[in-house]
Structure formats: structure tokens, C-alpha cells
Design an enzyme around this catalytic site. Structure first.
Site, PDB file in Angstrom:
ATOM      1  CB  SER A 113       2.041   1.206  -0.908  1.00  0.00           C
ATOM      2  OG  SER A 113       1.578   2.362  -0.235  1.00  0.00           O
ATOM      3  CE1 TYR A 141       0.742  -2.109   3.160  1.00  0.00           C
ATOM      4  CE2 TYR A 141       1.359   0.206   2.966  1.00  0.00           C
ATOM      5  CZ  TYR A 141       0.647  -0.888   2.511  1.00  0.00           C
ATOM      6  OH  TYR A 141      -0.162  -0.760   1.393  1.00  0.00           O
TER       7      TYR A 141
HETATM    8  N1  LIG Z   1      -6.191   0.516  -0.064  1.00  0.00           N
HETATM    9  C1  LIG Z   1      -5.174   1.362  -0.207  1.00  0.00           C
HETATM   10  O1  LIG Z   1      -5.297   2.557   0.065  1.00  0.00           O
HETATM   11  C2  LIG Z   1      -3.863   0.861  -0.743  1.00  0.00           C
HETATM   12  C3  LIG Z   1      -2.874   1.814  -1.048  1.00  0.00           C
HETATM   13  C4  LIG Z   1      -1.653   1.379  -1.531  1.00  0.00           C
HETATM   14  C5  LIG Z   1      -1.422   0.032  -1.702  1.00  0.00           C
HETATM   15  N2  LIG Z   1      -2.398  -0.870  -1.395  1.00  0.00           N
HETATM   16  C6  LIG Z   1      -2.097  -2.283  -1.580  1.00  0.00           C
HETATM   17  O2  LIG Z   1      -3.100  -2.907  -2.349  1.00  0.00           O
HETATM   18  C7  LIG Z   1      -3.050  -4.305  -2.083  1.00  0.00           C
HETATM   19  C8  LIG Z   1      -4.460  -4.836  -1.917  1.00  0.00           C
HETATM   20  O3  LIG Z   1      -5.034  -4.271  -0.751  1.00  0.00           O
HETATM   21  P1  LIG Z   1      -6.502  -3.668  -0.732  1.00  0.00           P
HETATM   22  O4  LIG Z   1      -6.360  -2.233  -0.394  1.00  0.00           O
HETATM   23  O5  LIG Z   1      -7.228  -4.058  -1.943  1.00  0.00           O
HETATM   24  O6  LIG Z   1      -7.127  -4.311   0.579  1.00  0.00           O
HETATM   25  P2  LIG Z   1      -7.874  -5.688   0.833  1.00  0.00           P
HETATM   26  O7  LIG Z   1      -8.086  -5.756   2.296  1.00  0.00           O
HETATM   27  O8  LIG Z   1      -9.058  -5.819  -0.038  1.00  0.00           O
HETATM   28  O9  LIG Z   1      -6.815  -6.770   0.367  1.00  0.00           O
HETATM   29  C9  LIG Z   1      -5.736  -7.178   1.170  1.00  0.00           C
HETATM   30  C10 LIG Z   1      -5.689  -8.687   1.058  1.00  0.00           C
HETATM   31  O10 LIG Z   1      -4.498  -9.182   1.693  1.00  0.00           O
HETATM   32  C11 LIG Z   1      -4.784 -10.510   2.061  1.00  0.00           C
HETATM   33  N3  LIG Z   1      -3.928 -10.935   3.166  1.00  0.00           N
HETATM   34  C12 LIG Z   1      -3.609 -10.260   4.289  1.00  0.00           C
HETATM   35  N4  LIG Z   1      -2.829 -11.032   5.069  1.00  0.00           N
HETATM   36  C13 LIG Z   1      -2.641 -12.196   4.406  1.00  0.00           C
HETATM   37  C14 LIG Z   1      -1.932 -13.394   4.690  1.00  0.00           C
HETATM   38  N5  LIG Z   1      -1.236 -13.567   5.824  1.00  0.00           N
HETATM   39  N6  LIG Z   1      -1.974 -14.394   3.792  1.00  0.00           N
HETATM   40  C15 LIG Z   1      -2.672 -14.247   2.651  1.00  0.00           C
HETATM   41  N7  LIG Z   1      -3.359 -13.149   2.317  1.00  0.00           N
HETATM   42  C16 LIG Z   1      -3.333 -12.140   3.203  1.00  0.00           C
HETATM   43  C17 LIG Z   1      -6.242 -10.576   2.434  1.00  0.00           C
HETATM   44  O11 LIG Z   1      -6.770 -11.745   1.891  1.00  0.00           O
HETATM   45  C18 LIG Z   1      -6.848  -9.359   1.762  1.00  0.00           C
HETATM   46  O12 LIG Z   1      -7.772  -9.756   0.791  1.00  0.00           O
HETATM   47  C19 LIG Z   1      -2.139  -4.489  -0.884  1.00  0.00           C
HETATM   48  O13 LIG Z   1      -0.869  -4.904  -1.329  1.00  0.00           O
HETATM   49  C20 LIG Z   1      -2.039  -3.094  -0.317  1.00  0.00           C
HETATM   50  O14 LIG Z   1      -0.822  -2.888   0.374  1.00  0.00           O
HETATM   51  C21 LIG Z   1      -3.608  -0.486  -0.929  1.00  0.00           C
END
Ligand SMILES: NC(=O)c1ccc[n+]([C@@H]2O[C@H](COP(=O)([O-])OP(=O)(O)OC[C@H]3O[C@@H](n4cnc5c(N)ncnc54)[C@H](O)[C@@H]3O)[C@@H](O)[C@H]2O)c1
Length: 296
Positions: free
Chosen positions: A190, A203
């Protein structure tokens, strides 16, 4: 609001969802298959057979960035095995339909990845379902805003580490013995690891660990022809946002380019890093963050 209204200058309409969030309940819907065109609209991603016949294990593949990766991978010719939490069954089934629309297979498994035995079972099941794992995408994560370290519960600190970094270690450890030259691991970090976001202390710390883990693991395996890389997104419109961020934070949720990124715009980096277009890149981080300049 239609998907094409979500353009330059638009922040997200704040909404309230419970953890772990649902993509089908989001408006405007995040973009998984379409990427921006020259004129401020969106066009269908153009595939070029870059991942023909490859098999990918994608954690958190039910929604957001993980879903967009599964779909672009299917368009590029790869099958996937995706994990999701029990509450995300509908999102996972929707992802499977998208993948099948592009003629590829998508296997689903409910998995709480905070437990190492579950990580082991995920790898075993993925190998059984697909025969091999060419691409491991460690993409799942937990986050919850807490303004001050004094109020950050110890349980949350441990849960965030168990989810966001310990599981990455177990999944890599159990998958690597089955990988061969040309295969690769891609970890989702991130922007927060680079800017030090204060209200996501736990985080942000795990995301920094992921960057360092990526570098060290790459140095272990690059000699064997297995690449390990990282993607560090900025603000992206996914279920993580309405389910974990305050309305005030959602109102300010946009990158220097004037909007948040769409999941599809992050997934293109995962196509690049899994394909041979990036054959000489390992131990690195790509920053699809909408224009924030970071070091490293
Ligand atoms: N959305 C943003 O702005 C953003 C920014 C930077 C990084 N990210 C990263 O992108 C990645 C995907 O996130 P996203 O934004 O697509 O959101 P999202 O909610 O679609 O995906 C997050 C996923 O994490 C999984 N998860 C959470 N706790 C879990 C557990 N205990 N066991 C198994 N799975 C678990 C869930 O199944 C969920 O689908 C993450 O690593 C997040 O940190 C997102």
C-alpha cells in the site's frame, strides 16, 4: 451514479458497510474489466494472451483488486483459485461468473487466512484443483482506522499482523516448493507504507513489512528463476473503503489525479508482473497510486 460518471474530479459518495464489505452493494460499481480511455471514459481491457495456460492463486479474490486481477488474468488466458471469507460468498460467485465469461476456470474456497493450517489447506486445494500454481497473489488484508496508538486495541494489532503479513509468509512457504522457473509471487502492499498514514498504524506497519519481505524473498529465489514483486496502490474504490473508513475519510478519498483508482487500473500491474514482459524485474514495487511521488 453510473460507472462512467466516476471520473476526474469525482471523489466517492460516502457509504456505510459492515466488515468485510460487499462489492455488489457498492455504488458506483468498481471497475473490474474496463480501464480508462483517452477521452475520460472507459474501454474494455485489451488482452494479448500474456498469461496463456497459467494458474494463479489469488487471496481476497472475491472483490476489489483481487476480483479485477482474476478477471484480467482470465482475459489473458489464466485460470484462478480464489479465497474469500464466508460472508463474501456472493461476491466470490460473481467473480467466478466473470472469469467463466472469458472461458477460464475459477475455483473458490472460503478461508480465514489468519490460521497457518488454513494457509496450508489453501495451497493443497489450489494444487489439487489446478495441478500447479504459477502465480501466487498475496492480496487479502484487514484494516481499521484508529486515530491514536493509545486507543489501538492489542487484539487488533495482532489480528492485523496475523492477517496481513503472517499469512503471506505461510502461503509463500507452502507454495514455493511447488514453483518452478518462470513462476512468480506478487504481494499487495500500500502507499501507506511509504507515506506513514497515522490513523492506520497497524495496517501501515504490515504493509512496510510486506515491502521488505518481498525484497528479501526475491533475493532468496531470483537465482532459481522465480520472481517476487510488490504492488503498492494508492486510493482504490473497493469494498475495503466503505467497510473500514469514516465518512469524512471517504469524502477525501482521492489521489492527486483527482479521483481514486479503479481496481482494473491496479490489476494491470499484476498482469505485467506475472507475464514475461517483466522478466527482468524482481524485488521491486510498482506504485499505481494516482500520482503521489514516493521513494523506494
Ligand atoms: N482499496 C484501497 O484503497 C487500497 C489501497 C492500497 C492497498 N490496498 C490493498 O489491496 C488489497 C485488496 O484490497 P481491496 O481494496 O481490493 O479490498 P477488498 O475488500 O475487495 O479485499 C480485501 C480482501 O481481504 C480478504 N480478507 C480480509 N481478512 C481476511 C482474513 N482474515 N482471511 C482471509 N481473507 C481476508 C477479504 O476476503 C477481502 O476480499 C489489500 O491488500 C489492501 O490492503 C487497497
Amino acid at each position: 451514479m453510473s460507472e462512467t460518471q466516476f471520473q476526474q474530479g469525482h471523489s466517492v459518495p460516502p457509504q456505510d458497510q459492515n466488515l468485510p464489505g460487499s462489492q455488489s452493494a457498492m455504488g458506483p460499481p468498481p471497475q473490474s474489466e474496463y480501464i480508462p480511455d483517452w477521452d475520460g471514459g472507459y474501454k474494455l481491457y485489451q488482452a494479448a494472451g500474456k498469461l496463456e495456460g497459467r494458474k494463479a492463486l489469488i487471496t481476497g479474490g472475491d472483490s476489489g483488486i483481487g476480483r479485477a486481477i482474476a478477471i484480467l488474468y482470465a482475459m489473458e488466458g489464466a485460470d484462478s483459485f480464489i479465497t474469500h471469507l464466508p460472508e463474501e460468498k456472493k461476491d466470490a460467485e460473481d467473480t467466478k461468473k466473470f472469469v467463466e465469461k472469458y472461458g477460464r476456470k475459477c475455483h473458490l474456497m472460503e478461508a480465514d487466512l489468519t490460521k497457518k493450517e488454513v494457509c496450508r489447506k489453501v495451497v493443497e486445494n489450489a494444487l489439487q484443483a489446478m495441478g500447479t500454481i504459477n502465480i501466487l497473489i498475496n492480496n487479502h488484508a484487514f484494516q481499521m482506522q484508529v486515530e491514536d496508538i493509545k486507543d489501538l486495541p492489542e487484539d487488533q494489532w495482532e489480528h492485523t499482523f496475523n492477517t496481513n503479513i503472517h499469512a503471506f509468509f505461510y502461503l509463500c512457504k507452502y507454495t514455493l516448493p511447488h514453483m518452478k522457473r518462470g513462476d512468480s509471487i506478487i504481494n499487495t502492499a500500500s502507499i501507506n507504507a511509504y507515506i506513514g498514514r497515522p490513523d492506520l498504524l497497524d495496517y501501515t506497519s504490515t504493509k512496510g513489512a510486506i515491502v521488505a519481505f518481498t525484497r528479501a524473498l526475491s533475493n532468496q529465489y531470483i537465482g532459481k528463476g522465480i520472481r517476487v514483486n510488490c504492488v503498492a496502490p494508492g486510493p482504490v474504490w473497493t469494498p475495503l473503503i466503505p467497510s473500514t473508513m469514516s465518512k469524512e475519510s471517504q469524502e477525501k478519498f482521492q489521489a492527486p489525479m483527482g479521483r481514486p483508482s479503479q481496481p482494473s487500473e491496479i490489476a494491470t500491474c499484476f498482469v505485467f508482473l506475472a507475464s514475461m514482459d517483466s522478466a527482468s524485474i524482481s524485488g521491486q514495487t510498482i506504485h499505481p497510486n494516482g500520482g503521489t511521488v514516493v521513494g523506494g
